[in-house]
Design an enzyme around this catalytic site. Structure first.
Site, mmCIF file in Angstrom:
data_model
loop_
_atom_site.group_PDB
_atom_site.id
_atom_site.type_symbol
_atom_site.label_atom_id
_atom_site.label_comp_id
_atom_site.label_asym_id
_atom_site.label_seq_id
_atom_site.Cartn_x
_atom_site.Cartn_y
_atom_site.Cartn_z
ATOM 1 N N HIS A 1 35.694 30.420 40.085
ATOM 2 C CA HIS A 1 37.014 30.059 40.603
ATOM 3 C C HIS A 1 37.334 30.992 41.754
ATOM 4 C CE1 HIS A 1 38.136 33.658 38.360
ATOM 5 N NE2 HIS A 1 37.322 33.212 37.431
ATOM 6 N N LYS B 1 40.241 42.099 28.545
ATOM 7 C CA LYS B 1 39.982 42.674 29.875
ATOM 8 C C LYS B 1 41.043 43.724 30.192
ATOM 9 C CE LYS B 1 38.138 38.466 32.065
ATOM 10 N NZ LYS B 1 38.340 37.479 33.146
ATOM 11 N N ASP B 2 40.630 44.813 30.816
ATOM 12 C CA ASP B 2 41.614 45.841 31.201
ATOM 13 C C ASP B 2 42.698 45.256 32.111
ATOM 14 O OD1 ASP B 2 40.263 45.927 33.837
ATOM 15 O OD2 ASP B 2 38.736 47.105 32.819
ATOM 16 N N ASP C 1 45.559 32.343 34.392
ATOM 17 C CA ASP C 1 45.502 33.222 35.565
ATOM 18 C C ASP C 1 44.777 32.545 36.733
ATOM 19 O OD1 ASP C 1 43.127 33.221 34.193
ATOM 20 O OD2 ASP C 1 42.679 35.331 34.569
ATOM 21 N N HIS C 2 44.147 31.408 36.457
ATOM 22 C CA HIS C 2 43.455 30.589 37.454
ATOM 23 C C HIS C 2 42.766 29.465 36.694
ATOM 24 C CE1 HIS C 2 39.750 32.354 35.974
ATOM 25 N NE2 HIS C 2 40.266 33.543 36.146
ATOM 26 N N ASP D 1 42.808 32.807 30.033
ATOM 27 C CA ASP D 1 42.014 33.051 31.229
ATOM 28 C C ASP D 1 41.127 31.834 31.551
ATOM 29 O OD1 ASP D 1 40.303 34.347 33.173
ATOM 30 O OD2 ASP D 1 40.812 36.264 32.251
ATOM 31 N N THR E 1 41.445 36.644 38.360
ATOM 32 C CA THR E 1 42.160 37.193 37.198
ATOM 33 C C THR E 1 43.197 38.258 37.559
ATOM 34 O OG1 THR E 1 40.393 36.660 35.662
ATOM 35 C CG2 THR E 1 41.807 38.498 35.062
#
Ligand SMILES: [Zn+2]
Length: 585
Positions: A522, A192-193, A384-385, A52, A101
């Site tokens: 981001h 993270k979920d 994811d970014h 992440d 995300t």
């Protein structure tokens, strides 16, 4: 068991050919030509790794291509193994914005962009309910933890009410579940979920995310079943989280190793609550009371350690990779994002987080060799970014970066709309919401007054345009025509769902973020947020690298080719053919 000779490994193929030849009385010399390039059977396990907020430059800054013996660089068995033995895409980008995300994880595994899969942000404004919705929230399910289903909604509360229901297309795992009659195992996990749920997809066997506070365990929801699997409950009972809290966080190496970073104590980093300085060492137990208890592990290296521990427990507990039917394990490391938000890309903490993550990847890859077998698994790693440099840090160096504060501009635009289109009552403004750099106009009111939506959107864009820090403002209706000659607008369009997303699209200048004075964020369509690593290793992957532009949406079709899986149903990416081994049949 899958059917057909294509699915048999080379050893098995050769054995069957030999048996057939013996039975038919053949000899090698006269009747059969054996190909010199041995066909590559699909991997037993695919491990998808998301880091992440990992920017592409972290690989080079921390030495994935340098001397592995140099202090403070990646070792041989983690990131560098993916580079040395696998394939690196060095100009890999998100072809869309907003770069958050939720959209990132959905795009990696659906092979497409938010316009198709519908995860247009972490949160977005839902016109039908006039409320902001969260990408993984689902009020129809309940949380599941070691104590069972969260019947009264109090034990885990909304933290457990999560599912992939808002994602509108299938994932790699979804299609593979169908293709294998449900026999393949598909598991997702993250601190993270959304990092667990969106990669795992709709039909996954399980998705697990971390619940900190005073619990420190992985939980799930009734979307995946009414109880946690035995192995997950057993793992939770080990109390590993408290052990990692007790360890705290100090530098992995002596301070001189971090010389290329900012000094440990600097004004561009945010401290934890209850402390004045953002400096090593961090006593996590002392910080726990004011920082969410064991939620501290989400933003410290212990979170990555926990996830590898839990992944290895899943591999054993679910028997991942133990037969010829490819299984899929999606692992998303979140601590890297939390640390970036707190201290930014040039902090000693960030460098330390990545050096420690490198060691965790090495532990994971070694275990995969051990448990699944060398050459029998495939891993890919991406992000994811990315993330911006800290603007206050950049400004101190004379760079054009600052903080984007749209509040006053939005107030002024609302006033201009009242003048131009007629006044409204205070609780019925023309602008309903500003979200993900998009402005949502009041459609019912527009219809009531007979005003054309596109006219008002163009008027709003004109009003916004002179704002300091804004690169451009465009009416969404004009974006398709502009996109042909403007790559930034083209990216915005791939993240924009007509009818659901905003009417006016705002593009802050590169390096400008809507954030507090410390740490970073981001979400933009610019390189600091779109340029991320994409590394592939193992079965079906050729050694090498490419500098041609590749996209996040290309990952799923590439991996689908390696797995011999159908594409996710909304795929708009293409396989990265340079990395696919010739032996794939
Ligand atoms: Zn983030």
């Amino acid at each position: 068991m899958r059917q057909g000779p294509n699915y048999l490994g080379p050893t098995m193929n050769t054995r069957l050919i030999l048996l057939a030849m013996l039975a038919a009385g053949c000899t090698f010399e006269t009747d059969v030509r054996i190909s010199t390039s041995s066909p590559s059977s699909p991997p037993r396990l695919v491990v998808g790794i998301t880091v992440d907020q990992m920017r592409a430059d972290y690989l080079t800054r921390f030495g994935a291509w340098g001397d592995p013996e140099a202090p403070g660089t990646f070792g041989r068995a983690g990131f560098r193994r993916m580079v040395d033995e696998g394939f690196a895409c060095r100009d890999h980008h998100f072809g869309y914005a907003p770069t958050y995300t939720g959209p990132g994880h959905a795009s990696i595994y659906t092979g497409t962009t938010p316009v198709v899969h519908g995860i247009v942000g972490n949160n977005w404004y839902d016109r039908s309910t006039a409320e902001s919705v969260y990408c993984a929230s689902d009020a129809s399910v309940k949380g599941v933890g070691n104590a069972g289903v969260d019947m009264d909604g109090e034990a885990l509360g909304s933290a457990g009410q999560m599912s992939p229901t808002r994602m509108l297309s299938t994932t790699l795992g979804d299609e593979w579940k169908v293709a294998t009659g449900g026999k393949a195992k598909v598991i997702g996990m993250s601190m993270k979920d959304r990092g667990a749920i969106l990669p795992a997809g709709h039909a996954a066997d399980g998705a697990f995310w971390f619940y900190g506070k005073d619990l420190g365990q992985f939980i799930s929801s009734t979307h995946y079943g009414d109880s946690l699997p035995r192995w997950a409950r057993d793992w939770n009972d080990l109390g590993r989280s408290q052990q990692l809290m007790d360890l705290g966080w100090d530098r992995f190496h002596e301070e001189a190793v971090y010389a290329a970073c900012l000094p440990d104590n600097n004004p561009y980093e945010g401290p934890f609550k209850g402390t004045l300085k953002p400096t090593f060492p961090y006593d996590l137990n002392a910080l726990a009371d004011q920082n969410g208890g064991m939620d501290l592990l989400k933003g410290t290296p212990g979170g990555n350690t926990l996830l590898v521990d839990f992944a290895l427990a899943a591999i054993d507990g679910e028997g991942l990779g133990d037969d010829d039917i490819t299984d899929l394990l999606a692992v998303s490391f979140s601590a890297t994002d939390y640390v970036g938000h707190r201290v930014g890309p040039h902090a000693q903490e960030t460098m330390d987080m990545y050096l420690r993550l490198d060691a965790e990847l090495a532990r994971l890859f070694d275990a995969l060799d051990d448990k699944v077998g060398e050459g029998q698994w495939t891993a890919f790693l991406t992000a994811d970014h990315g993330g911006a440099n800290v603007p206050s840090h950049m400004a101190s160096l004379g760079m054009p970066a600052s903080y984007w504060k749209p509040g006053n501009m939005l107030d002024a635009v609302e006033q201009a709309l009242q003048v131009q289109y007629g006044s409204t009552s205070k609780d019925r403004p023309w602008i309903l919401r500003h979200s993900n750099d998009q402005i949502f106009l009041n459609h019912p009111l527009l219809a009531q007054r007979g005003i054309h939506r596109d006219d008002m959107a163009r008027f709003v864009a004109e009003q916004c345009a002179p704002q300091e820090g804004l690169s451009k403002a465009i009416a969404a209706c004009d974006a398709p025509a502009l996109a042909a000659n403007d790559p930034v607008v083209a990216r915005l369009l791939r993240g924009h769902r007509p009818g659901h997303s905003g009417d006016v699209l705002l593009v802050p200048q590169p390096g400008w973020i809507e954030y507090g004075p410390t740490g970073t964020t981001h979400g933009s369509a610019f390189a600091h947020d779109t340029h991320v690593p994409a590394l592939f290793l193992g079965c079906g992957v050729r050694q090498g690298q490419t500098f041609q532009t590749t996209y996040i949406r290309d990952i799923a079709p590439t991996v689908a080719q390696i797995m011999q899986s159908p594409y996710p149903n909304g795929t708009t990416g293409s396989p990265i053919s340079d990395l696919l081994n010739d032996g794939i049949r």
